[in-house]
Design a protein around this motif. Structure first.
Motif, short mmCIF file in Angstrom:
data_model
loop_
_atom_site.label_atom_id
_atom_site.label_comp_id
_atom_site.label_asym_id
_atom_site.label_seq_id
_atom_site.Cartn_x
_atom_site.Cartn_y
_atom_site.Cartn_z
N ALA A 101 22.90 31.74 88.19
CA ALA A 101 22.94 30.27 88.16
C ALA A 101 24.36 29.81 88.40
O ALA A 101 25.25 30.13 87.60
N LEU A 102 24.56 29.04 89.46
CA LEU A 102 25.87 28.45 89.76
C LEU A 102 25.69 26.94 89.72
O LEU A 102 25.24 26.32 90.70
N VAL A 106 21.17 21.76 84.54
CA VAL A 106 19.89 21.69 85.25
C VAL A 106 19.64 23.02 85.98
O VAL A 106 18.57 23.64 85.84
N VAL A 107 20.64 23.45 86.73
CA VAL A 107 20.50 24.72 87.47
C VAL A 107 20.35 25.89 86.50
O VAL A 107 19.51 26.77 86.70
N GLY A 108 21.13 25.88 85.43
CA GLY A 108 21.09 26.98 84.46
C GLY A 108 19.73 27.08 83.78
O GLY A 108 19.15 28.18 83.65
N ASP A 109 19.19 25.95 83.34
CA ASP A 109 17.88 25.96 82.65
C ASP A 109 16.77 26.41 83.61
O ASP A 109 15.88 27.18 83.24
N LEU A 110 16.83 25.91 84.85
CA LEU A 110 15.81 26.24 85.85
C LEU A 110 15.90 27.71 86.27
O LEU A 110 14.90 28.44 86.25
N ALA A 111 17.10 28.14 86.62
CA ALA A 111 17.27 29.53 87.07
C ALA A 111 16.93 30.50 85.94
O ALA A 111 16.34 31.56 86.16
N GLY A 112 17.29 30.12 84.72
CA GLY A 112 16.99 30.96 83.56
C GLY A 112 15.49 31.09 83.33
O GLY A 112 14.99 32.15 82.95
N GLY A 155 9.09 26.56 78.48
CA GLY A 155 10.31 27.35 78.52
C GLY A 155 10.23 28.60 77.68
O GLY A 155 9.15 29.03 77.26
N ALA A 156 11.37 29.19 77.45
CA ALA A 156 11.44 30.45 76.73
C ALA A 156 12.82 30.59 76.11
O ALA A 156 13.74 29.84 76.43
N PHE A 157 12.93 31.56 75.20
CA PHE A 157 14.26 32.00 74.78
C PHE A 157 14.54 33.26 75.59
O PHE A 157 13.83 34.26 75.45
N TYR A 158 15.50 33.19 76.47
CA TYR A 158 15.79 34.34 77.35
C TYR A 158 17.29 34.38 77.59
O TYR A 158 17.84 33.51 78.26
N GLN A 159 17.92 35.38 77.02
CA GLN A 159 19.39 35.39 77.04
C GLN A 159 19.93 35.88 78.38
O GLN A 159 19.35 36.77 79.00
N PRO A 160 21.06 35.32 78.79
CA PRO A 160 21.73 35.88 79.98
C PRO A 160 22.36 37.23 79.66
O PRO A 160 22.51 37.59 78.50
#
Ligand SMILES: NC(=O)c1ccc[n+]([C@@H]2O[C@H](COP(=O)([O-])OP(=O)(O)OC[C@H]3O[C@@H](n4cnc5c(N)ncnc54)[C@H](O)[C@@H]3O)[C@@H](O)[C@H]2O)c1
Ligand SMILES: O=C(O)C(=O)C[C@@H](O)[C@H](O)[C@H](O)COP(=O)(O)O
Ligand SMILES: [Zn+2]
Length: 358
Positions: A101-102, A106-112, A155-160
């Motif tokens: 995610a760059l 918005v991008v971070g939540d979607l890409a995640g 959504g989910a809890f999903y760590q980078p």
């Protein structure tokens, strides 16, 4: 450079905070990634940083594909997600292919969300480009898209696997987005750390002017606080809910303004003040503390008036969908003083007394 660890056992990961980190990407990426990867960004960020990231990835032997979504909250949707799944298939991503995610939240939540669900989970790398994303959304693993009836509902809890917070990327951030991010920065002072709040009272101008030393300290302290809370309560069964201070009202304000009259941080600023006023009305917050909060928010400056599209009953309906609600009971994060909050049930009458009609 600062490094903050989010301590989650086998899913530990690091947040790297400093200037000019993009060029040093190799140092921060996890091992054993497939060469094919997917970069997700938006159409404001792409022309500034997209090609630079692609070049760095290619120089490291990756074969990146890129998806550019329209900037703005509307991209955080199931339709937006579907386009990303298509691209992931077309590019032949496998289970070790990272999604990168760059962009902002918005991008971070979607890409995640894509990373969490494509093939039941692939590596996820966050390269946040807004202040808000560097201090909050890139950390802690809440990934989501919106449903027409509510924010972050799917959504989910999903760590980078890693968060690379390159402070130099903030040099191009519009001032409105700096201010919006500052709302979440102030949140950390209220929920956890009076000394940090005092630091902000003294150094706000330097932070808004992107003074390197101050910005480094601010982003690092916010990440430390969030990392500690997430390590203790990853899936929000208790403590983590304090990160939601200002959001019960804030999400309603954001939604009623169609996600553009007030952006996320601006709406959270309104929510933080109104929830502090609620705490005051319930006899739990000294007026001096409320005044300190309002003074700092106004110094940013953030506008704490309600959006033109405010409708009390619709706002209450939206608040009932808050994820902290249990059945018909609504729970709010209420400050006791700067640096300490608690979660409290709020009755319909108390809410009715707080909220203006128009
Ligand atoms: N997952 C979490 O824990 C969490 C936490 C807080 C907020 N959020 C979510 O994050 C979103 C808000 O994130 P945001 O405030 O970053 O908004 P955003 O992603 O919409 O970015 C704000 C604007 O700044 C532009 N931009 C981003 N980086 C830039 C740069 N370096 N230079 C120039 N322009 C740039 C974007 O294109 C966009 O127009 C909301 O959807 C909110 O719900 C999630
Ligand atoms: O990380 C958290 O936990 C937060 O609540 C951080 C918030 O700033 C963020 O806006 C989050 O996305 C809100 O989540 P939600 O559960 O209220 O949808
Ligand atoms: Zn938030």
């Amino acid at each position: 450079m600062n490094t903050v660890t989010v301590a989650l056992g086998r899913r530990n990961y690091k947040i790297f905070i400093g200037r000019d980190l993009l060029a040093r990407l190799e140092e921060f990426l996890p091992r054993e990634l497939s060469s094919r990867c997917l970069v997700v960004t938006d159409d404001n960020v792409d022309p500034i940083y997209g090609q630079r990231l692609i070049n760095v990835l290619k120089s490291l032997g990756f074969r990146p594909a890129k998806v550019v979504v329209p900037a703005g909250e509307a991209s955080k949707s199931l339709a937006g997600a579907e386009a990303l799944y298509d691209r992931a298939f077309e590019h032949g991503l496998d289970r070790r292919s990272p999604i990168i995610a760059l962009g902002g939240g918005v991008v971070g939540d979607l890409a995640g969300f894509i990373a969490a669900t494509y093939m039941r989970g692939v590596p996820f790398i966050q390269i946040p480009t807004t202040l808000l994303a560097q201090v909050d959304s890139s950390v802690g693993g809440k990934v989501a898209v919106n449903h027409p009836r509510g924010k972050n509902i799917i959504g989910a809890f999903y760590q980078p696997s890693a968060v690379i917070s390159d402070l130099s990327l903030l040099d191009t951030l519009p001032v409105r987005e700096m201010r919006s991010g500052m709302a979440e920065v102030i949140k950390y002072g209220v929920i956890w750390d009076d000394a940090f709040f005092q630091y902000l009272e003294s150094n706000l101008d330097a932070a808004m002017g992107l003074d390197s030393r101050v910005m480094q300290a601010v982003v690092a302290r916010c990440c430390e606080i969030k990392a500690g809370i997430v390590a203790e309560d990853e899936r929000e069964s208790g403590l983590r809910a304090i990160l939601n201070y200002g959001h019960t009202i804030g999400h309603a304000v954001e939604s009623l303004g169609g996600y553009h009259l007030k952006n996320h941080g601006e709406a959270v600023a309104v929510g933080m003040v109104m929830e502090a006023v609620l705490a005051r009305q319930m006899g739990q917050l000294d007026v001096k503390e409320l005044e300190r909060l309002m003074a700092l928010i106004q110094k940013v400056p953030l506008d704490i008036s309600l959006p033109g599209e405010w409708h009390k009953q619709q706002a209450i309906e939206l608040m009932r969908q808050d994820k902290k609600a249990v059945g018909n009971e609504m729970f709010f994060v209420l400050p006791e003083c700067i640096g300490r909050v608690h979660i409290k049930k709020v009755s319909d009458q108390q809410l009715d007394d707080l909220l203006p009609v128009e």
